[in-house]
Motif scaffolding. Sequence first.
Motif, mmCIF file in Angstrom:
data_model
loop_
_atom_site.group_PDB
_atom_site.id
_atom_site.type_symbol
_atom_site.label_atom_id
_atom_site.label_comp_id
_atom_site.label_asym_id
_atom_site.label_seq_id
_atom_site.Cartn_x
_atom_site.Cartn_y
_atom_site.Cartn_z
ATOM 1 N N VAL A 11 0.824 -1.205 0.000
ATOM 2 C CA VAL A 11 0.000 0.000 0.000
ATOM 3 C C VAL A 11 0.864 1.263 0.000
ATOM 4 N N ASP A 12 0.785 2.025 -1.072
ATOM 5 C CA ASP A 12 1.216 3.427 -1.126
ATOM 6 C C ASP A 12 2.648 3.687 -0.645
ATOM 7 N N VAL A 13 3.579 2.867 -1.081
ATOM 8 C CA VAL A 13 4.989 3.103 -0.736
ATOM 9 C C VAL A 13 5.550 4.057 -1.794
ATOM 10 N N GLN A 14 5.232 5.339 -1.585
ATOM 11 C CA GLN A 14 5.494 6.390 -2.564
ATOM 12 C C GLN A 14 6.386 7.471 -1.971
ATOM 13 N N ALA A 32 10.071 0.432 3.214
ATOM 14 C CA ALA A 32 10.224 0.117 1.790
ATOM 15 C C ALA A 32 11.341 -0.900 1.581
ATOM 16 N N GLU A 33 12.459 -0.706 2.273
ATOM 17 C CA GLU A 33 13.585 -1.642 2.154
ATOM 18 C C GLU A 33 13.201 -3.028 2.657
ATOM 19 N N ARG A 34 12.492 -3.080 3.788
ATOM 20 C CA ARG A 34 12.109 -4.388 4.342
ATOM 21 C C ARG A 34 11.101 -5.098 3.445
ATOM 22 N N TYR A 46 3.257 -15.940 -3.461
ATOM 23 C CA TYR A 46 2.042 -15.185 -3.770
ATOM 24 C C TYR A 46 1.554 -15.433 -5.194
ATOM 25 N N ALA A 47 0.237 -15.629 -5.319
ATOM 26 C CA ALA A 47 -0.375 -15.742 -6.644
ATOM 27 C C ALA A 47 -0.483 -14.384 -7.312
ATOM 28 N N VAL A 48 -0.659 -13.334 -6.491
ATOM 29 C CA VAL A 48 -0.754 -11.954 -6.983
ATOM 30 C C VAL A 48 0.063 -11.070 -6.053
ATOM 31 N N ILE A 49 0.852 -10.176 -6.625
ATOM 32 C CA ILE A 49 1.523 -9.128 -5.847
ATOM 33 C C ILE A 49 1.041 -7.804 -6.412
ATOM 34 N N ALA A 50 0.229 -7.114 -5.626
ATOM 35 C CA ALA A 50 -0.364 -5.849 -6.062
ATOM 36 C C ALA A 50 0.284 -4.697 -5.312
ATOM 37 N N ALA A 51 0.481 -3.587 -5.987
ATOM 38 C CA ALA A 51 0.995 -2.371 -5.354
ATOM 39 C C ALA A 51 0.070 -1.223 -5.706
ATOM 40 N N SER A 52 -0.351 -0.495 -4.669
ATOM 41 C CA SER A 52 -1.255 0.643 -4.887
ATOM 42 C C SER A 52 -0.497 1.957 -4.770
ATOM 43 N N ARG A 53 -1.047 2.960 -5.460
ATOM 44 C CA ARG A 53 -0.519 4.320 -5.343
ATOM 45 C C ARG A 53 -1.661 5.322 -5.318
ATOM 46 N N ASP A 54 -1.519 6.338 -4.462
ATOM 47 C CA ASP A 54 -2.343 7.531 -4.615
ATOM 48 C C ASP A 54 -1.991 8.156 -5.959
ATOM 49 N N TRP A 55 -2.999 8.669 -6.653
ATOM 50 C CA TRP A 55 -2.796 9.139 -8.028
ATOM 51 C C TRP A 55 -3.720 10.323 -8.270
ATOM 52 N N HIS A 56 -3.466 11.388 -7.499
ATOM 53 C CA HIS A 56 -4.400 12.506 -7.451
ATOM 54 C C HIS A 56 -4.240 13.460 -8.630
ATOM 55 N N HIS A 57 -5.334 14.136 -8.952
ATOM 56 C CA HIS A 57 -5.318 15.154 -10.004
ATOM 57 C C HIS A 57 -4.526 16.378 -9.529
ATOM 58 N N ALA A 58 -3.839 17.009 -10.467
ATOM 59 C CA ALA A 58 -3.067 18.210 -10.129
ATOM 60 C C ALA A 58 -3.976 19.405 -9.864
ATOM 61 N N GLU A 59 -5.122 19.446 -10.526
ATOM 62 C CA GLU A 59 -6.026 20.592 -10.392
ATOM 63 C C GLU A 59 -7.095 20.289 -9.349
ATOM 64 N N GLY A 60 -7.520 21.322 -8.653
ATOM 65 C CA GLY A 60 -8.611 21.183 -7.696
ATOM 66 C C GLY A 60 -8.179 20.505 -6.398
ATOM 67 N N THR A 61 -9.176 20.177 -5.588
ATOM 68 C CA THR A 61 -8.910 19.608 -4.261
ATOM 69 C C THR A 61 -9.122 18.098 -4.219
ATOM 70 N N ASN A 62 -9.388 17.480 -5.375
ATOM 71 C CA ASN A 62 -9.673 16.041 -5.411
ATOM 72 C C ASN A 62 -10.834 15.697 -4.471
ATOM 73 N N TYR A 92 6.839 5.347 -6.960
ATOM 74 C CA TYR A 92 7.210 4.421 -5.898
ATOM 75 C C TYR A 92 8.528 4.867 -5.268
ATOM 76 N N ALA A 93 8.650 4.644 -3.966
ATOM 77 C CA ALA A 93 9.901 4.962 -3.279
ATOM 78 C C ALA A 93 11.047 4.181 -3.916
ATOM 79 N N PRO A 94 12.216 4.809 -4.055
ATOM 80 C CA PRO A 94 13.327 4.117 -4.709
ATOM 81 C C PRO A 94 13.766 2.863 -3.966
ATOM 82 N N GLU A 95 13.493 2.792 -2.669
ATOM 83 C CA GLU A 95 13.876 1.618 -1.888
ATOM 84 C C GLU A 95 12.954 0.418 -2.128
ATOM 85 N N LEU A 96 11.820 0.650 -2.789
ATOM 86 C CA LEU A 96 10.886 -0.434 -3.079
ATOM 87 C C LEU A 96 11.211 -1.049 -4.436
ATOM 88 N N ASP A 97 11.562 -2.316 -4.429
ATOM 89 C CA ASP A 97 11.814 -3.048 -5.671
ATOM 90 C C ASP A 97 10.473 -3.568 -6.182
#
Length: 197
Positions: A11-14, A32-34, A46-62, A92-97
């Motif tokens: 989740v959100d290692v950004q 992130a390193e761990r 794992y059958a699935v490895i999912a990674a999420s990111r916040d991905w907000h719009h630049a304009e407005g308050t979302n 993604y954080a650079p420490e996250l592979d």
Amino acid sequence: MSSTPRALVVVDVQNDFIEGGSLAVAGGRAVAERISTHLAAHASDYAVIAASRDWHHAEGTNGGHFAEPGHDPDYVATWPVHCVQGAPGSDYAPELDTSAVTVHVVKGMGRPAYSAFEGVTDDDRALADVLREAGVQQVDVVGIATDHCVRATALDARAVGFDVRLLADLHAGVAPDSSAAALEAMAAAGVVVEQSR
């Protein structure tokens, strides 16, 4: 791999959520390193490895997620600008592979969203559907921040019927009190907390 297909949701290692980011969480880089170390040793579990990111719009308050210009965020419902689509803070954080990640999820496009289960994959599918199609019944949750998006993701995973483990050494929270409250809420919902090794 175990007989019961399992997924890992990162989740959100950004950049904006680790030290130096606009919503920095102490210990974010170390988490992130761990997580990367865990993936190096256990990706095949794992059958699935999912990674999420916040991905907000630049304009407005979302949808009120960002504090209105000229107003201070309350850090409960409103936040400083963070994780804007395509900006360095959303990476993604650079420490996250991420080489073992099989599914990328983005969330919060124009509206508040905390849980990875509120997002969509690159091919516009819901995470729960992806996991079910893979036969997943058990979900391990890791990432940032314990008291916000990790909590929401774990609770949503339980709400849609998955068995959930929070890997105790692979998440970081904003504040001790709110993190403790999040752990209590997750435990009450049936989330099991275990060390990653």
